[in-house]
Scaffold this motif. Sequence first.
Motif, PDB file in Angstrom:
ATOM      1  N   ASN A 206       0.856  -1.186   0.000  1.00  0.00           N
ATOM      2  CA  ASN A 206       0.000   0.000   0.000  1.00  0.00           C
ATOM      3  C   ASN A 206       0.888   1.230   0.000  1.00  0.00           C
ATOM      4  O   ASN A 206       2.072   1.132   0.316  1.00  0.00           O
ATOM      5  CB  ASN A 206      -0.818  -0.021   1.299  1.00  0.00           C
ATOM      6  CG  ASN A 206      -2.292  -0.002   1.007  1.00  0.00           C
ATOM      7  OD1 ASN A 206      -2.743   0.879   0.299  1.00  0.00           O
ATOM      8  ND2 ASN A 206      -3.003  -0.957   1.578  1.00  0.00           N
ATOM      9  N   SER A 207       0.343   2.391  -0.323  1.00  0.00           N
ATOM     10  CA  SER A 207       1.154   3.616  -0.322  1.00  0.00           C
ATOM     11  C   SER A 207       0.791   4.503   0.857  1.00  0.00           C
ATOM     12  O   SER A 207      -0.386   4.650   1.194  1.00  0.00           O
ATOM     13  CB  SER A 207       0.894   4.413  -1.600  1.00  0.00           C
ATOM     14  OG  SER A 207       1.638   3.873  -2.641  1.00  0.00           O
ATOM     15  N   ILE A 208       1.845   5.087   1.460  1.00  0.00           N
ATOM     16  CA  ILE A 208       1.597   6.098   2.500  1.00  0.00           C
ATOM     17  C   ILE A 208       1.392   7.447   1.790  1.00  0.00           C
ATOM     18  O   ILE A 208       0.361   8.093   1.946  1.00  0.00           O
ATOM     19  CB  ILE A 208       2.775   6.184   3.494  1.00  0.00           C
ATOM     20  CG1 ILE A 208       3.039   4.814   4.133  1.00  0.00           C
ATOM     21  CG2 ILE A 208       2.488   7.235   4.581  1.00  0.00           C
ATOM     22  CD1 ILE A 208       4.279   4.732   4.977  1.00  0.00           C
ATOM     23  N   ILE A 209       2.408   7.824   1.022  1.00  0.00           N
ATOM     24  CA  ILE A 209       2.315   8.976   0.113  1.00  0.00           C
ATOM     25  C   ILE A 209       3.038   8.578  -1.165  1.00  0.00           C
ATOM     26  O   ILE A 209       3.580   7.474  -1.245  1.00  0.00           O
ATOM     27  CB  ILE A 209       2.964  10.255   0.721  1.00  0.00           C
ATOM     28  CG1 ILE A 209       4.406   9.934   1.144  1.00  0.00           C
ATOM     29  CG2 ILE A 209       2.154  10.813   1.878  1.00  0.00           C
ATOM     30  CD1 ILE A 209       5.226  11.141   1.470  1.00  0.00           C
ATOM     31  N   ASP A 210       3.123   9.406  -2.155  1.00  0.00           N
ATOM     32  CA  ASP A 210       3.811   9.076  -3.403  1.00  0.00           C
ATOM     33  C   ASP A 210       5.227   8.581  -3.127  1.00  0.00           C
ATOM     34  O   ASP A 210       5.973   9.202  -2.362  1.00  0.00           O
ATOM     35  CB  ASP A 210       3.897  10.327  -4.310  1.00  0.00           C
ATOM     36  CG  ASP A 210       2.538  10.606  -4.951  1.00  0.00           C
ATOM     37  OD1 ASP A 210       1.637   9.746  -4.796  1.00  0.00           O
ATOM     38  OD2 ASP A 210       2.384  11.677  -5.557  1.00  0.00           O
ATOM     39  N   ASN A 211       5.594   7.451  -3.764  1.00  0.00           N
ATOM     40  CA  ASN A 211       6.939   6.866  -3.693  1.00  0.00           C
ATOM     41  C   ASN A 211       7.321   6.257  -2.339  1.00  0.00           C
ATOM     42  O   ASN A 211       8.447   5.822  -2.163  1.00  0.00           O
ATOM     43  CB  ASN A 211       8.029   7.879  -4.104  1.00  0.00           C
ATOM     44  CG  ASN A 211       7.823   8.364  -5.507  1.00  0.00           C
ATOM     45  OD1 ASN A 211       7.416   7.575  -6.375  1.00  0.00           O
ATOM     46  ND2 ASN A 211       8.062   9.637  -5.742  1.00  0.00           N
TER      47      ASN A 211
END
Length: 335
Positions: A206-211
């Motif tokens: 999953n993503s926390i923020i971009d990248n």
Amino acid sequence: MEGIKFNQIGVSFKGSGSCVPEQILTNQKISQKVDTSDEWIKSRTGISERRISSSEDNVTEMGYKAAKTAIEMANWDLKTIDLIVLATSTPHDLFGSAPSIQSKLGANNAVAFDLTAACSGFLFALITASQFLRGGSYKRAIVIGADQLSSFVDWNDRRSCILFGDGAGALAIEATSEYDNLIGFNMRTDGGRGSFLNLPSKNDQNSIIDNIDFLMGGFSSIQMNGQEVYKFAVREVPIILEKLFKETNYSSDKVDWLVLHQANQRILDSVGDRLKIPREKILSNLEKYGNTSAATIPLMMDEAIKNNRIKQNDIIATSGFGAGLSWGAALIKWG
Ligand code: ACO
């Protein structure tokens, strides 16, 4: 030995307790879910039914009730308990369930922590707690084995779902300067064979923020190669017990009871045969409970103590084995 003063600190066994959930899942009921039969399960494993936890009897609740009964049998003041070790692979709280049990008991002076070693967990916890007593740090300890594998079984996999059930057991142990009733022990692990039986994490990306990604926490279901686990158990358990007998100058004919991890009746019988221990000395209750993982050994011992089979000064050879792979053995004199 008679005549020689025992000048170290040893371990004595003071109490036992157990708890199982009320829900009963029979073989007949399992056969409504997967393609199996009471006859197949009974003849291959010896299991007729198992207990399944509901929200009221999770690992913390069952462990608490088992510990409370062991403490009552030992007749201890709760304030005198120094240590609580909970062996579990299925804690109610992944950060540790033992402190909740401590709090429910009101054992405010005890330190409490979890230990994970699957079906060897109770034995490893007993040996761990015993070292605190033998070392002189603590005087009174509660060792609990509790598991709720029903939450991690794939109920569509007939090769594994028939085996497992839920439950808890506990022993109360105390330091003494007069004798040592933990006569000897051995512990082993082999992570190289771990894939035969495991409960791996399942981490969705999953993503926390971009990248910046993170892996969501979670677990899949129990993965088991039954045949390999079977071969491992019938080979390694007699070897570790024979080694223990040799190291402690005991032999299998001096054993009053063989208390093995309750995985499969065929494993129990095979180990007994290899060690030349007669069937009437091999304790078994897996017909009623199946494999309750860390709980099987104290659950079995508590039942045998309460119905007067295990008596004061009886010699008990015990062995836990399972995922890890891990295995161990201990020679105990009850009392
Ligand atoms: N009902 C009907 N048939 C079944 C079932 C079932 N529940 N499960 C498997 N079968 C079938 C298989 O599909 C296979 O059929 P096939 O020949 O057509 O392919 C056949 O029965 C034989 O399967 P095996 O896996 O060879 O069966 P086995 O005799 O080995 O018994 C068992 C399986 C009971 C799981 C056995 O291997 C065993 O007990 N192993 C030890 C497992 C164990 O104790 N695990 C826990 C360790 S402790 C811990 O750490 C949690």
